[in-house]
Enzyme design. Sequence first.
Site, PDB file in Angstrom:
ATOM      1  CB  ALA A 106       0.657  10.876  -2.386  1.00  0.00           C
TER       2      ALA A 106
ATOM      3  CB  ALA B 110      -0.926  -0.008   1.218  1.00  0.00           C
TER       4      ALA B 110
ATOM      5  CD  GLU C 272       6.010  -2.060  -9.002  1.00  0.00           C
ATOM      6  OE1 GLU C 272       4.864  -1.601  -9.153  1.00  0.00           O
ATOM      7  OE2 GLU C 272       6.795  -1.664  -8.120  1.00  0.00           O
ATOM      8  NE  ARG C 273       9.210   1.739 -12.431  1.00  0.00           N
ATOM      9  CZ  ARG C 273       9.795   2.762 -11.837  1.00  0.00           C
ATOM     10  NH1 ARG C 273      11.111   2.922 -11.942  1.00  0.00           N
ATOM     11  NH2 ARG C 273       9.085   3.636 -11.155  1.00  0.00           N
TER      12      ARG C 273
ATOM     13  NE  ARG D  14     -16.249 -10.651 -40.452  1.00  0.00           N
ATOM     14  CZ  ARG D  14     -17.525 -10.876 -40.193  1.00  0.00           C
ATOM     15  NH1 ARG D  14     -17.927 -12.124 -39.934  1.00  0.00           N
ATOM     16  NH2 ARG D  14     -18.406  -9.896 -40.155  1.00  0.00           N
TER      17      ARG D  14
ATOM     18  CD  GLU E 267       2.767  10.223 -19.273  1.00  0.00           C
ATOM     19  OE1 GLU E 267       2.147  10.177 -20.350  1.00  0.00           O
ATOM     20  OE2 GLU E 267       2.566   9.416 -18.324  1.00  0.00           O
TER      21      GLU E 267
ATOM     22  CD  GLU F 252      -0.860   8.467   1.602  1.00  0.00           C
ATOM     23  OE1 GLU F 252      -0.168   7.895   2.448  1.00  0.00           O
ATOM     24  OE2 GLU F 252      -1.122   9.696   1.629  1.00  0.00           O
TER      25      GLU F 252
ATOM     26  CB  ILE G 141      -4.418  -1.311  -2.204  1.00  0.00           C
ATOM     27  CG1 ILE G 141      -4.102   0.090  -1.668  1.00  0.00           C
ATOM     28  CG2 ILE G 141      -3.419  -2.345  -1.693  1.00  0.00           C
ATOM     29  CD1 ILE G 141      -2.817   0.707  -2.192  1.00  0.00           C
TER      30      ILE G 141
END
Length: 386
Positions: free
Chosen positions: A137, A131, A249-250, A275, A374, A134, A164
Amino acid sequence: MTTPSGLERRLYGEEHEAFRGTVRTFLEREVVPHHEQWEKDGIVSRDAWRAAGKQGLLGLAVPEEYGGGGNTDFRFSAVLAEEFTRAGASGLAVGLHNDIIGPYLTSLATEEQKRRWLPGFCSGEIITAIAMTEPGAGSDLQGIKTHAEDQGDHWLLNGSKTFISNGILADLVIVVARTTPEGGAKGLSLLVVERGMEGFERGRNLDKIGQKAQDTAELFFRDVKVPKENLLGDLNGAFLHLMTNLAQERMGIAVAAISAAEYLLQITMEYVQEREAFGRKLAKLQHIRFEIAEMATECAVTRTFLDRCIEDHTNGVLDHVHASMAKWWATELQKRVADRCLQLHGGYGYMTEYRVARAFTDGRIQTIYGGTTEIMKEIIGRSLLP
């Protein structure tokens, strides 16, 4: 193993491909048959977490003495991310559990904490969350208002968090809180809040445009007494701890992104060969071939870079700049490919019964969480132009 563009991948060995087979079998038996219901419920079953633990899919890098796999080869995590993405299994947040939260527990926890938390982490009995974000933030750590006061034998925690992942199911939440008011981003600590602590409350299971089966919640802390032994890592050391784990993480997000793009390309190639329009297969139209050619080339180039980053991360030499490059490029590619593949499906692409429609909404978050595009560009730019 080859990609939809025909590129032969050389990243994995026999042991990784054997593990891939295990993951696919698990998904076919324990996840895919239930995922539609989970999407309606807005949450997955705890049984699925326990099944993942029983199959050895949780705590891959956790030492065996605590019930984990004892294998720090990130390629196994990459296989998990690839197969969960291909299956459209967005609800069971194994990547978050293993690759984002796992390193905090294995690298920062005391021996007592490891013995208390890691066995359940690996078995699926303890579901985890982190967590940080916010209402006011997000990526700006200096803006965090959740705070904890030193009360001698415990911390008194107050504040709120939002967006979260695993927020409803989580039994153990790593909370980023301000422990030194004047410390700015360097006055933050990691406190572990456990299910059942008085004053710890969960708000809404947030209604998102995608990843409907993945519970994403608001969390509230009202005079929560967090024992001193639940401080994770160093006091006022959260900033450094968070920065240390961001590359992995990235990378996890980037691996899922390129896998999603490749899968969408694959099913779209199959669709346009079946198709018809104006009496011809869509695949016979030059514009369609050009679209497929462009996406296949972009995926092949991105895959080559991502596999190099996975290899570097496995060897412990991937830096945060190249992880940021991988994250922003792969997720933006995923977004572009999802949009173009949906367009090539025509009206059917807008129907949720088609995977391309769900992938379009499920994948939209990819350029946002883990650091927005960004922010990734800012990190890269600062490294080049300090």
